[in-house]
Design a protein around this motif. Structure first.
Motif, mmCIF file in Angstrom:
data_model
loop_
_atom_site.group_PDB
_atom_site.id
_atom_site.type_symbol
_atom_site.label_atom_id
_atom_site.label_comp_id
_atom_site.label_asym_id
_atom_site.label_seq_id
_atom_site.Cartn_x
_atom_site.Cartn_y
_atom_site.Cartn_z
ATOM 1 N N CYS A 112 53.813 74.054 56.220
ATOM 2 C CA CYS A 112 53.332 72.675 56.293
ATOM 3 C C CYS A 112 54.232 71.693 55.557
ATOM 4 O O CYS A 112 54.070 70.478 55.712
ATOM 5 N N SER A 113 55.144 72.205 54.747
ATOM 6 C CA SER A 113 56.006 71.306 53.967
ATOM 7 C C SER A 113 57.391 71.155 54.582
ATOM 8 O O SER A 113 58.301 70.633 53.936
ATOM 9 N N LYS A 114 57.551 71.596 55.826
ATOM 10 C CA LYS A 114 58.855 71.438 56.480
ATOM 11 C C LYS A 114 59.218 69.961 56.613
ATOM 12 O O LYS A 114 60.384 69.599 56.663
ATOM 13 N N LYS A 115 58.206 69.116 56.665
ATOM 14 C CA LYS A 115 58.415 67.677 56.635
ATOM 15 C C LYS A 115 57.665 67.126 55.423
ATOM 16 O O LYS A 115 56.577 67.591 55.114
ATOM 17 N N SER A 116 58.251 66.150 54.743
ATOM 18 C CA SER A 116 57.633 65.632 53.531
ATOM 19 C C SER A 116 56.299 64.970 53.839
ATOM 20 O O SER A 116 56.048 64.505 54.947
ATOM 21 N N GLY A 117 55.421 64.960 52.857
ATOM 22 C CA GLY A 117 54.092 64.367 53.021
ATOM 23 C C GLY A 117 53.217 64.796 51.872
ATOM 24 O O GLY A 117 53.687 64.971 50.748
ATOM 25 N N ASN A 118 51.933 64.987 52.140
ATOM 26 C CA ASN A 118 51.024 65.387 51.072
ATOM 27 C C ASN A 118 50.079 66.474 51.551
ATOM 28 O O ASN A 118 49.943 66.744 52.742
ATOM 29 N N LEU A 119 49.440 67.123 50.586
ATOM 30 C CA LEU A 119 48.386 68.077 50.887
ATOM 31 C C LEU A 119 47.153 67.651 50.107
ATOM 32 O O LEU A 119 47.255 67.093 49.014
ATOM 33 N N ILE A 120 46.004 67.905 50.669
ATOM 34 C CA ILE A 120 44.741 67.510 50.043
ATOM 35 C C ILE A 120 43.993 68.767 49.634
ATOM 36 O O ILE A 120 43.856 69.715 50.411
ATOM 37 N N ILE A 121 43.494 68.761 48.407
ATOM 38 C CA ILE A 121 42.867 69.938 47.837
ATOM 39 C C ILE A 121 41.749 69.481 46.902
ATOM 40 O O ILE A 121 41.777 68.360 46.390
ATOM 41 N N ALA A 133 54.098 74.475 47.562
ATOM 42 C CA ALA A 133 54.098 73.279 48.394
ATOM 43 C C ALA A 133 54.723 72.100 47.672
ATOM 44 O O ALA A 133 55.495 71.322 48.254
ATOM 45 N N GLU A 134 54.399 71.955 46.387
ATOM 46 C CA GLU A 134 54.946 70.839 45.621
ATOM 47 C C GLU A 134 56.451 70.976 45.441
ATOM 48 O O GLU A 134 57.194 69.991 45.545
ATOM 49 N N ASN A 135 56.902 72.191 45.170
ATOM 50 C CA ASN A 135 58.344 72.412 45.034
ATOM 51 C C ASN A 135 59.078 72.164 46.342
ATOM 52 O O ASN A 135 60.266 71.829 46.353
ATOM 53 N N ALA A 136 58.349 72.348 47.452
ATOM 54 C CA ALA A 136 58.953 72.124 48.763
ATOM 55 C C ALA A 136 58.875 70.661 49.190
ATOM 56 O O ALA A 136 59.376 70.290 50.252
ATOM 57 N N GLY A 137 58.203 69.834 48.366
ATOM 58 C CA GLY A 137 58.220 68.407 48.644
ATOM 59 C C GLY A 137 56.894 67.754 48.966
ATOM 60 O O GLY A 137 56.835 66.538 49.171
ATOM 61 N N LEU A 138 55.801 68.530 49.020
ATOM 62 C CA LEU A 138 54.503 67.921 49.307
ATOM 63 C C LEU A 138 53.875 67.363 48.034
ATOM 64 O O LEU A 138 53.939 67.993 46.975
ATOM 65 N N LYS A 139 53.264 66.223 48.135
ATOM 66 C CA LYS A 139 52.536 65.623 47.025
ATOM 67 C C LYS A 139 51.096 66.115 47.082
ATOM 68 O O LYS A 139 50.437 66.025 48.125
ATOM 69 N N LYS A 140 50.585 66.610 45.966
ATOM 70 C CA LYS A 140 49.223 67.122 45.935
ATOM 71 C C LYS A 140 48.234 66.006 45.610
ATOM 72 O O LYS A 140 48.384 65.286 44.635
ATOM 73 N N ILE A 141 47.228 65.871 46.446
ATOM 74 C CA ILE A 141 46.154 64.909 46.211
ATOM 75 C C ILE A 141 44.882 65.699 45.930
ATOM 76 O O ILE A 141 44.364 66.394 46.807
ATOM 77 N N ALA A 155 34.855 62.975 51.189
ATOM 78 C CA ALA A 155 35.956 62.345 50.459
ATOM 79 C C ALA A 155 37.299 62.951 50.867
ATOM 80 O O ALA A 155 38.303 62.234 50.971
ATOM 81 N N MET A 156 37.312 64.242 51.097
ATOM 82 C CA MET A 156 38.555 64.893 51.515
ATOM 83 C C MET A 156 38.972 64.409 52.901
ATOM 84 O O MET A 156 40.156 64.177 53.159
ATOM 85 N N LEU A 157 38.003 64.233 53.773
ATOM 86 C CA LEU A 157 38.297 63.731 55.120
ATOM 87 C C LEU A 157 38.837 62.311 55.045
ATOM 88 O O LEU A 157 39.811 61.961 55.738
ATOM 89 N N ASN A 158 38.232 61.487 54.198
ATOM 90 C CA ASN A 158 38.672 60.104 54.061
ATOM 91 C C ASN A 158 40.063 59.993 53.439
ATOM 92 O O ASN A 158 40.750 58.983 53.623
ATOM 93 N N ALA A 159 40.470 61.012 52.706
ATOM 94 C CA ALA A 159 41.769 60.969 52.032
ATOM 95 C C ALA A 159 42.935 61.301 52.963
ATOM 96 O O ALA A 159 44.089 61.050 52.633
ATOM 97 N N ILE A 160 42.629 61.827 54.125
ATOM 98 C CA ILE A 160 43.689 62.184 55.077
ATOM 99 C C ILE A 160 44.373 60.919 55.593
ATOM 100 O O ILE A 160 43.711 59.969 56.014
#
Length: 366
Positions: A112-121, A133-141, A155-160
């Motif tokens: 999922c981190s092949k392209k930059s972006g974020n992950l929600i957890i 994931a963070e080392n690969a460039g994803l920002k953790k939310i 809240a997780m759905l709204n954060a997407i």
């Protein structure tokens, strides 16, 4: 468990030791400088391991498999994948094996981190794997849990947003032991996967009556499920888990492995195959865990320690009103616990061991 990868580093468990370590003690670490882990009197209530496993069938199968460990694992892994697929009413193309579900989580993170972006957890949840994931460039939310320590799915759905590459749901959740209501989870999956990948970690689902989401992957390319043999089957030290997903998704993820499915050894695969046949062991484990969990919660609450209702083989509790030094009490009584997961409320977690172990745990706190 509090930290699957760190625990593995500390103990250096691996199937390479199966041929020389007695099976009645094969969960004992082999690293010479970890003295506490070599203490056979140590009560291990840290990593959510099954105190009753591996089953006798699995032990026998792993022992016998040593004699053919000079051969590669391809044919055996094909058989195991077939049995797992059959268990979930899927095809072999929907399954990918890994060295524990930890490898699966890492693979999905990389995928999922092949392209930059974020992950929600959620916060708090099993998040140690997210460093990949963070080392690969994803920002953790991190989305806070609800007041009763459950995933806040709304809240997780709204954060997407447009940068979200994946959402992670641990169900039941580690370390809180809470579970998402099935209908609410299905609604969340339906909406969230329209926008991004959703990874559901079902490591502890076998302790519940809730069905797996496996049947959804044939139509939903954005849903991935992580499963493990570490918990209900008692094979934590054997390191074997698997992913369930759409065939196209499995094909893409498998390209991140040097050899697709190849990280599982013959002894581990043999133990897993035998475990899938041992329904009696699974049923007994569930009953024994439920009884010891019930006792533990009742006794903790008698000590004025607030507990969260658990659907797993561990209990999450607040030490806010406990007047003694909890971790010192454990240490003095040769018990391994974890840590504070949330400083506010002093929330910690304890694995459910055998009934005798839990009685010793309660005695240590009294």
């Amino acid at each position: 468990m509090s930290n699957r990868r760190n625990w593995l580093k500390q103990t250096s468990l691996g199937v390479v030791g199966l041929g020389i370590i007695p099976f009645d003690s094969f969960a004992i670490p082999t690293k010479e400088n970890i003295i506490e882990e070599k203490d056979i009197n140590l009560i291990r209530l840290r990593s959510n391991e099954n105190p009753y496993g591996p089953s006798a069938l699995a032990r026998n199968a792993m022992r016998d498999s040593i004699n053919v460990s000079n051969r590669y694992n391809w044919e055996l892994l094909d058989e195991l994948i077939g049995k797992i697929a059959q268990k979930h009413n899927l095809t072999d193309q929907n399954i990918l094996l890994g060295a524990g579900s930890s490898e699966i989580l890492n693979l999905v993170a990389l995928y999922c981190s092949k392209k930059s972006g974020n992950l929600i957890i959620a916060e708090t949840t099993f998040d140690y794997w997210t460093v990949t994931a963070e080392n690969a460039g994803l920002k953790k939310i991190a989305i806070p849990l609800t007041a009763d320590k459950k995933h806040d799915l709304a809240a997780m759905l709204n954060a997407i947003d447009q940068d979200t590459k994946m959402v992670y749901i641990c169900n039941p959740n580690n370390p809180t032991g809470t579970i998402c209501a099935n209908e609410a989870l299905l609604d969340f999956i339906n909406e969230a996967t329209k926008k991004t990948k959703v990874l559901v970690d079902e490591a502890y689902l076998d302790y519940t009556d809730q069905p797996s989401l496996a049947n959804l992957v044939t139509e939903n390319k954005n849903l991935l499920i992580a499963k493990t043999f570490s918990k209900i089957y008692g094979l934590a030290g054997s390191r074997i888990g698997y992913a369930i997903a759409h065939a196209d998704t499995i094909k893409e993820i498998s390209q991140l492995q040097f050899s697709a499915n190849g990280s599982v050894s013959i002894p581990s695969a043999s133990g897993a195959l035998a475990s899938l046949k041992d329904n009696k062991f699974v049923s007994e484990t569930i009953l024994l865990n439920a009884a010891a969990r019930k006792y533990t919660i009742e006794q903790l609450e008698n000590l004025k320690i607030r507990c969260i209702p658990s659907h797993t083989n561990f209990v999450y509790f607040s030490l806010e009103n406990y007047n003694k030094d909890f971790f010192e009490q454990l240490k003095k009584n040769n018990i391994l616990g974890t840590k504070f997961y949330e400083e506010k409320g002093k929330w910690s977690r304890i694995t459910i061991g055998t009934m005798n172990e839990m009685k010793q745990f309660i005695e240590a706190l009294a």
